[in-house]
Design a protein around this motif. Sequence first.
Motif, PDB file in Angstrom:
ATOM      1  N   ARG A  40       0.796  -1.328  -0.071  1.00  0.00           N
ATOM      2  CA  ARG A  40       0.063   0.184  -0.032  1.00  0.00           C
ATOM      3  C   ARG A  40       1.011   1.211  -0.064  1.00  0.00           C
ATOM      4  NH1 ARG A  40      -5.062  -1.398   4.108  1.00  0.00           N
ATOM      5  NH2 ARG A  40      -5.687  -3.012   3.121  1.00  0.00           N
ATOM      6  N   ALA A  41       1.914   1.165   0.457  1.00  0.00           N
ATOM      7  CA  ALA A  41       2.881   2.413   0.794  1.00  0.00           C
ATOM      8  C   ALA A  41       3.407   2.629  -0.709  1.00  0.00           C
ATOM      9  CB  ALA A  41       3.992   2.018   1.490  1.00  0.00           C
ATOM     10  N   ASP A  42       3.366   1.883  -1.647  1.00  0.00           N
ATOM     11  CA  ASP A  42       3.951   2.184  -2.712  1.00  0.00           C
ATOM     12  C   ASP A  42       2.762   3.206  -3.777  1.00  0.00           C
ATOM     13  OD1 ASP A  42       6.074   0.431  -3.426  1.00  0.00           O
ATOM     14  OD2 ASP A  42       4.922  -1.085  -3.262  1.00  0.00           O
ATOM     15  N   ILE A  49      -2.243   9.564  -1.353  1.00  0.00           N
ATOM     16  CA  ILE A  49      -3.628   8.911  -1.217  1.00  0.00           C
ATOM     17  C   ILE A  49      -3.569   8.337   0.322  1.00  0.00           C
ATOM     18  CG2 ILE A  49      -4.340   8.668  -3.747  1.00  0.00           C
ATOM     19  CD1 ILE A  49      -3.911   5.770  -3.126  1.00  0.00           C
ATOM     20  N   THR A  50      -5.052   8.317   0.778  1.00  0.00           N
ATOM     21  CA  THR A  50      -5.132   7.611   2.055  1.00  0.00           C
ATOM     22  C   THR A  50      -5.091   6.254   2.152  1.00  0.00           C
ATOM     23  OG1 THR A  50      -7.403   7.605   1.642  1.00  0.00           O
ATOM     24  CG2 THR A  50      -6.783   9.638   2.591  1.00  0.00           C
ATOM     25  N   ASP A  57      -8.015   0.531  -4.252  1.00  0.00           N
ATOM     26  CA  ASP A  57      -7.374   0.157  -5.687  1.00  0.00           C
ATOM     27  C   ASP A  57      -6.904  -0.971  -5.716  1.00  0.00           C
ATOM     28  OD1 ASP A  57      -7.827   3.164  -6.088  1.00  0.00           O
ATOM     29  OD2 ASP A  57      -6.012   3.635  -5.436  1.00  0.00           O
ATOM     30  N   PHE A  58      -6.238  -1.688  -4.778  1.00  0.00           N
ATOM     31  CA  PHE A  58      -6.065  -3.050  -4.653  1.00  0.00           C
ATOM     32  C   PHE A  58      -7.104  -4.016  -4.900  1.00  0.00           C
ATOM     33  CE2 PHE A  58      -1.954  -1.572  -2.449  1.00  0.00           C
ATOM     34  CZ  PHE A  58      -1.166  -2.023  -3.362  1.00  0.00           C
ATOM     35  N   ARG A  59      -8.215  -3.786  -4.435  1.00  0.00           N
ATOM     36  CA  ARG A  59      -9.360  -4.742  -4.434  1.00  0.00           C
ATOM     37  C   ARG A  59     -10.041  -4.381  -5.788  1.00  0.00           C
ATOM     38  NH1 ARG A  59     -10.649  -9.012  -3.413  1.00  0.00           N
ATOM     39  NH2 ARG A  59      -9.904  -8.564  -1.210  1.00  0.00           N
TER      40      ARG A  59
END
Length: 275
Positions: A40-42, A49-50, A57-59
């Motif tokens: 997520r840090a990427d 973004i939060t 976004d990953f989902r």
Amino acid sequence: MTTSPIASSSPAEPASLPTSIRQRLMHIERCLFWKGEVQRADLIDTFEITTVQAAKDFRLYMDSFPGNMAYNQSRRRYIPQGRFTPALIRPDTLDEFADMPSAQVPVARWPLPLRRASPEVLLVMVEGVRDRRMIEVQYQSMTGQAPEWRWLSPHAFASDAERWHVRAFCHKRQEFRDFVLGRILSTRDVDATDIDPAGDTEWNTFVDVLVTPNPRLEAEQRQAIGAEYQLPEDLELTLKLRKSMLFYVNAKFEPATTEDPAAHQLFVAALKESE
């Protein structure tokens, strides 16, 4: 059944998503391809973004491209799956990834200085092209002993893949020429110009240049070069370019005085003006 908005996406037909979301999904895919993992840090660090948005976004990516990535509990990051196939990016050059840090994929670059023009010069030259103005510039010519002032009427920009040039009418030489942007040291006065870019014959004339592997190479070597440059089966590629750029193509591909054909793998084999 609801269909994902990018379920049928392909590199040739980008998904009809907002640009910001599409860019983040593409970044997820770049990380999977290049680093073999993504966190997520990427997304958070790159796009500011939060964590909630990153999770969404990953989902969205996993729902849209099932089988491409999954969350690894022990490593606490997402990793590509065995069926991973890029769907949003077209990884055909390392240039897109070389600036992404990866401990597993070392990258080295030639330590050459970058050829750049100052922002002040670029601003004036772009305005000159856009607004049809002539500009007094201090130019460091390779033939002169010291920089000199001259008036240019610029009308276009061109790149030879190594540096940028401005195409302009030189009021000193009374002809259209190329000027390396990085050699314009400063600008002074600006005035209206009556120079018509239509008069730049070499810029407005197109030529077909036939590029092929050096025929002095062995057949296997020619095939290897053809594969490297993605040439057609007959190993002949026709490039359509402005006649004013022919000098740079010849400088790159034309064989120099050498007995080693491998030193010049491609060269210009034929040339004709386009219809």
